[in-house]
Design a protein around this motif. Structure first.
Motif, PDB file in Angstrom:
ATOM      1  N   LEU A  56      -1.765  -1.461   2.889  1.00  0.00           N
ATOM      2  CA  LEU A  56      -0.762  -0.729   2.110  1.00  0.00           C
ATOM      3  C   LEU A  56       0.630  -1.283   2.371  1.00  0.00           C
ATOM      4  CD1 LEU A  56       0.255   1.602   0.340  1.00  0.00           C
ATOM      5  CD2 LEU A  56       0.160   3.080   2.365  1.00  0.00           C
ATOM      6  N   GLY A  60      -0.098  -6.813  -0.470  1.00  0.00           N
ATOM      7  CA  GLY A  60       0.410  -7.264  -1.762  1.00  0.00           C
ATOM      8  C   GLY A  60       1.722  -7.987  -1.659  1.00  0.00           C
ATOM      9  N   LEU A  93       7.395  -0.044   1.360  1.00  0.00           N
ATOM     10  CA  LEU A  93       5.949   0.126   1.503  1.00  0.00           C
ATOM     11  C   LEU A  93       5.555   0.332   2.964  1.00  0.00           C
ATOM     12  CD1 LEU A  93       4.497  -2.528  -0.978  1.00  0.00           C
ATOM     13  CD2 LEU A  93       4.185  -0.050  -1.082  1.00  0.00           C
ATOM     14  N   ARG A 227       8.063  -5.696 -13.374  1.00  0.00           N
ATOM     15  CA  ARG A 227       6.719  -5.863 -13.926  1.00  0.00           C
ATOM     16  C   ARG A 227       6.008  -7.051 -13.267  1.00  0.00           C
ATOM     17  NH1 ARG A 227       6.017  -5.799 -20.336  1.00  0.00           N
ATOM     18  NH2 ARG A 227       6.676  -3.652 -19.864  1.00  0.00           N
ATOM     19  N   ALA A 230       5.006  -5.903  -9.778  1.00  0.00           N
ATOM     20  CA  ALA A 230       3.879  -4.969  -9.828  1.00  0.00           C
ATOM     21  C   ALA A 230       2.586  -5.673 -10.223  1.00  0.00           C
ATOM     22  CB  ALA A 230       4.179  -3.847 -10.818  1.00  0.00           C
ATOM     23  N   VAL A 233       1.535  -7.235  -6.865  1.00  0.00           N
ATOM     24  CA  VAL A 233       1.345  -6.313  -5.744  1.00  0.00           C
ATOM     25  C   VAL A 233       0.211  -5.325  -6.003  1.00  0.00           C
ATOM     26  CG1 VAL A 233       2.398  -4.437  -4.426  1.00  0.00           C
ATOM     27  CG2 VAL A 233       3.697  -6.507  -4.892  1.00  0.00           C
ATOM     28  N   LEU A 234       0.190  -4.720  -7.176  1.00  0.00           N
ATOM     29  CA  LEU A 234      -0.774  -3.642  -7.409  1.00  0.00           C
ATOM     30  C   LEU A 234      -2.233  -4.097  -7.332  1.00  0.00           C
ATOM     31  CD1 LEU A 234       1.014  -1.536 -10.184  1.00  0.00           C
ATOM     32  CD2 LEU A 234       0.897  -1.121  -7.715  1.00  0.00           C
ATOM     33  N   PRO A 235      -2.608  -5.205  -7.987  1.00  0.00           N
ATOM     34  CA  PRO A 235      -4.009  -5.631  -7.827  1.00  0.00           C
ATOM     35  C   PRO A 235      -4.361  -5.999  -6.390  1.00  0.00           C
ATOM     36  CG  PRO A 235      -2.999  -6.716  -9.713  1.00  0.00           C
ATOM     37  CD  PRO A 235      -1.895  -6.032  -8.966  1.00  0.00           C
ATOM     38  N   GLU A 237      -2.771  -5.004  -3.575  1.00  0.00           N
ATOM     39  CA  GLU A 237      -2.759  -3.772  -2.786  1.00  0.00           C
ATOM     40  C   GLU A 237      -4.015  -2.953  -3.044  1.00  0.00           C
ATOM     41  OE1 GLU A 237      -0.391  -2.120  -0.787  1.00  0.00           O
ATOM     42  OE2 GLU A 237       0.913  -3.868  -0.651  1.00  0.00           O
ATOM     43  N   GLY A 238      -4.326  -2.794  -4.335  1.00  0.00           N
ATOM     44  CA  GLY A 238      -5.495  -1.983  -4.661  1.00  0.00           C
ATOM     45  C   GLY A 238      -6.771  -2.556  -4.071  1.00  0.00           C
ATOM     46  N   GLN A 382      -6.234 -12.031  -8.886  1.00  0.00           N
ATOM     47  CA  GLN A 382      -6.410 -10.945  -7.928  1.00  0.00           C
ATOM     48  C   GLN A 382      -7.444  -9.926  -8.390  1.00  0.00           C
ATOM     49  OE1 GLN A 382      -3.410 -11.836  -9.180  1.00  0.00           O
ATOM     50  NE2 GLN A 382      -2.234 -12.620  -7.459  1.00  0.00           N
TER      51      GLN A 382
END
Length: 507
Positions: A56, A60, A93, A227, A230, A233-235, A237-238, A382
């Motif tokens: 977390l 990312g 984060l 954008r 994100a 990072v989001l893929p 991180e997820g 990712q």
């Protein structure tokens, strides 16, 4: 790519990586001797939960920092603004992760670790998360600048500080029991992460390339959009958080299922500690060489991806896979032949020796899978790695629940082998499809396997003649490496990135 700069950086990272691995291996041996296999089992369980919050805090952002900093350099954007925005995002984060881990430490220890002794360690580790995130973002920026010296120095100092604190702490708290011993070890982790972050900040403040404001019209534009950040990072991180959660669930289930098989919780935790805390770190000891290659190639592939230069990306991928295949087969050969006596020499544990010998057959695919994963991330894949990780962990957990209570640790070794083969196959197929390049299995696996068999035969002959004590192991290891290197020079020279006709990527 500037070959001279690349080779210099590769040499620095390889040397520093080897030094860190040697120090880390010595550190592991010392900790294992101080807290025992049960203590190592608890230590690994705590780290499995900690990994979720590390993901977390920094997973990312580490990838995003490398790619976005390389992108800003390629576009002539302000590096000062790029670094500042990346550090702020990473710090935010990290703080979120810290608060969550500290607040949830006790319920996690009770319901996930099934051992309340882990709560103190989780609280001690929590403050390391924001500084780890900031340091990771700065490392990515330096890698994009093709500067590896700050990363190497900071990591070396971090390891030395960790070892010093742990040595002092264990002398005082090791006899208090496994819970306090683990807390003492992990306190060293938190302090060393703070020191490492401070060093990275100092290096960044002194680096003119990270304080530049760009030039011309491009300098007035934002270095990257929210954008873009994100989207990276989001893929990551997820996928990393989900993988971390599944890994923690797996780590929690293994001792439980082994307890059903063995009928003894302490013995189950000890067996888990011998595998995860002793055998696997030794198995990944040589990986520092490949991880250096991966760290250097990821920003280069990101640059080629940003330029849509298909030829350059394919050359880099081909170099990586051929080099990784050669090294991985050599490492696997050495583990199969010499892993057991080396494990006995370091740990004096017959069980660890068996684990090393068995997993030596799978080690090449473990190494290659990690390299292919990094290549896919450099190409922006990712989401693909996320899907494959999800499938892999779901199948692993299902197999653990079904097989471990019936067959014990033997089943888990088989599960590890199948898991690595599955993810290696899926990731490699995706990489080849994405890069639109042909399969070269003989170059990546076949030729290295033949070299490994030939050099392994020579090494085995020396080992039988000289014995399995340290001088015999050294002589056999030198023989294997020498024969393997000679075969590479004669029949399979390592490729270097050359010049070729560039064409735009079809995406």
């Amino acid at each position: 790519m500037q070959i001279r700069v690349y080779m210099k950086n590769a040499a620095i990272l390889t040397l520093s990586g080897l030094v860190l691995r040697v120090l880390g291996m010595g550190f592991r041996v010392f900790v294992a001797a101080s807290i025992g296999s049960e203590g190592m089992g608890l230590y690994q369980l705590i780290l499995s939960v900690y990994t979720v919050f590390v993901s977390l805090a920094s997973a990312g952002m580490n990838v995003a920092a490398t790619r976005l900093a390389a992108q800003s350099l390629a576009r002539g954007r302000s590096m000062a603004r790029t670094v500042r925005r990346l550090v702020l995002a990473a710090g935010a984060l990290g703080v979120v992760a810290m608060v969550l881990q500290f607040s949830l430490a006790e319920p996690l220890a009770h319901y996930v670790l099934h051992d309340v002794r882990g709560a103190l360690s989780l609280k001690i580790l929590a403050p390391s998360l924001p500084v780890m995130a900031v340091a990771g973002a700065l490392r990515g920026c330096f890698l994009a600048r093709r500067r590896v010296e700050p990363n190497a120095v900071a990591q070396l100092v971090e390891q030395l500080v960790r070892m010093g604190i742990v040595w002092l702490a264990l002398r005082r708290f090791a006899h208090w029991g496994a819970g306090y011993a683990c807390a003492a070890v992990l306190a060293g982790n938190t302090v060393s992460e703070v020191v490492s972050c401070l060093l990275m900040v100092l290096f960044a403040r002194k680096d003119p390339g990270l304080r530049s404001h760009g030039a011309g019209q491009e300098s007035r534009r934002a270095p990257f959009s929210g954008r873009e950040l994100a989207a990276i990072v989001l893929p990551v991180e997820g996928s990393r958080i989900l993988a971390g959660v599944l890994q923690a669930a797996e780590a929690s289930l293994i001792p439980l299922c082994l307890t059903l098989y063995l009928g003894d919780r302490a013995a189950a935790v000890s067996q888990y500690g011998a595998l995860k805390g002793m055998a696997l770190p030794l198995l990944f000891f040589p990986f520092s060489i490949l991880s250096a290659l991966s760290s250097l190639l990821m920003p280069e592939i990101a640059r080629a991806h940003a330029r849509r230069d298909h030829a350059a990306a394919v050359r880099l991928i081909r170099v990586t896979l051929r080099s990784a295949g050669l090294f991985s087969m050599l490492a696997g050969c050495c583990f199969v032949l010499f892993g057991a006596p080396v494990a006995l020499l370091l740990y004096g544990d017959e069980q660890v020796a068996v684990f090393i010998r068995v997993l030596g057959f799978v080690a090449p695919f473990m190494y290659l899978e990690s390299m292919v994963d990094g290549l896919l991330k450099g190409l922006g894949e990712q989401l693909a790695t996320f899907r494959y990780s999800l499938l892999d962990y779901a199948l692993r957990i299902l197999c653990i629940v079904v097989l471990l209570p019936r067959f014990g640790i033997t089943a888990f070794l088989a599960i590890m082998a199948g898991s690595n083969l599955l993810t290696f196959g899926l990731n490699t197929a995706r990489l080849l499809q994405r890069a639109q390049m042909p399969t070269e299995l003989f170059s990546w696996l076949g030729r290295p396997l033949l070299f490994a068999l030939a050099s392994g035969t020579a090494g085995q002959a020396v080992l039988l003649a000289a014995g399995t004590r340290l001088p015999g192991l050294l002589a056999a290891g030198i023989t294997v490496c020498g024969v393997f290197g000679l075969l590479v020079v004669l029949f399979g020279g390592l490729p270097l990135p050359g010049k070729g006709k560039s064409r735009r990527m079809p995406y």
